[in-house]
Design an enzyme around this catalytic site. Structure first.
Site, PDB file in Angstrom:
ATOM      1  N   CYS A  70       0.748  -1.209   0.075  1.00 61.65           N
ATOM      2  CA  CYS A  70       0.223  -0.030   0.115  1.00 61.65           C
ATOM      3  C   CYS A  70       0.924   0.995  -0.101  1.00 61.65           C
ATOM      4  O   CYS A  70       1.592   1.212   0.772  1.00 61.65           O
ATOM      5  CB  CYS A  70      -0.964  -0.008   1.144  1.00 61.65           C
ATOM      6  SG  CYS A  70      -1.919   1.517   1.411  1.00 61.65           S
ATOM      7  N   CYS A 177      -1.077   4.021  -6.706  1.00 66.00           N
ATOM      8  CA  CYS A 177      -1.940   3.165  -5.936  1.00 66.00           C
ATOM      9  C   CYS A 177      -1.932   2.005  -6.298  1.00 66.00           C
ATOM     10  O   CYS A 177      -2.181   1.510  -7.472  1.00 66.00           O
ATOM     11  CB  CYS A 177      -3.432   3.952  -5.848  1.00 66.00           C
ATOM     12  SG  CYS A 177      -4.364   2.954  -4.726  1.00 66.00           S
TER      13      CYS A 177
END
Length: 265
Positions: A70, A177
């Site tokens: 992440c 992302c």
């Protein structure tokens, strides 16, 4: 060998699938946080708290390494996670692939969440690694959430909106992302089919999953072995609770790959 990966949601799938391809014999622990998703809008302190809780649940399975799959958690929680888990468990973070995208030449667009776009963190990456490349930061509101829930219409709308903000002459798009890698080909198609000047080469996409998987093996001082006998062990933790891959994961090739090698339940 056991490798754990953490994320708020399905963003861990690309790195997990990349690890599975390099080392199909590795046992995997996938620890996400459906009770707290998304992490992006939270304060840095709250992101760190959620990432620590998710990592602690994974660490209880005694992995040989832990991947923060992440970008947001890597920015805000990497130091705290390393302070708590290392040296017993190596912790590998995720960084957008600005450097290789810029090194290949041409204009670069960085697609990222609105919270990351324009942030001091992303601006430092650009300053440190973009060199002379012309970089455009493109916010992608709603895209990570749409990918998380496999909402096809919302994914298409969010991609179209971001593509409209992307200069028509970009050579590369950095996927800032981890969720975005699950819809990478749709992103490529949207940018490629925009009104691009004649003669430009196809748009290159730069994700982080492959590099993260390779770095994980380096931290474990082991080599890729893509022909190794597959392991069936796949532990799924949902905000610390044992579970299974959520149905939305099966909307993506990475989720189906992992499900195909999971033990029957």
């Amino acid at each position: 060998m056991k490798i754990a990966l953490i994320d708020s949601g399905l963003g861990l799938l690309p790195a997990a699938a990349a690890v599975r391809r390099l080392r199909p014999d590795a046992e995997l622990v996938l620890s996400s946080d459906p009770d707290g998703v998304p992490w992006g809008p939270r304060t840095p302190e709250d992101i760190t708290a959620h990432a620590l809780a998710t990592a602690r649940a994974a660490a209880a399975h005694r992995p040989d390494a832990l991947v923060i799959a992440c970008n947001t958690a890597s920015v805000h929680a990497l130091t705290a996670l390393r302070a708590e888990l290392e040296p017993a468990i190596p912790v590998i973070g995720t960084v957008p692939a600005v450097k290789p995208a810029a090194a290949a030449g041409g204009a670069v667009a960085i697609w990222a969440t609105p919270a990351t776009t324009g942030s001091p963190y992303q601006r430092r990456l650009i300053a440190d690694f973009a060199g002379t490349a012309r970089v455009t930061e493109v916010p992608c509101p709603g895209l990570a959430d749409a990918v998380q829930w496999a909402d096809e219409d919302a994914v298409n709308r969010a991609i179209a909106a971001a593509a409209a903000l992307t200069p028509d002459d970009v050579s590369a798009v950095v996927l800032g992302c981890t969720h975005y890698e699950l819809v990478a080909e749709r992103i490529r198609a949207a940018v490629q089919t925009a009104a691009r000047p004649a003669g430009l080469p196809p748009v290159r996409l730069h994700g982080s999953a492959g590099a993260v998987a390779a770095q994980t093996l380096r931290r474990l001082d082991t080599d890729p072995a893509p022909s190794a006998t597959p392991a069936s062990a796949l532990a799924v933790l949902l905000s610390g609770r044992p579970g299974t891959l959520p149905p939305a994961a099966l909307a993506y090739a990475e989720g189906r790959l992992l499900a195909a090698t999971a033990p029957a339940t």
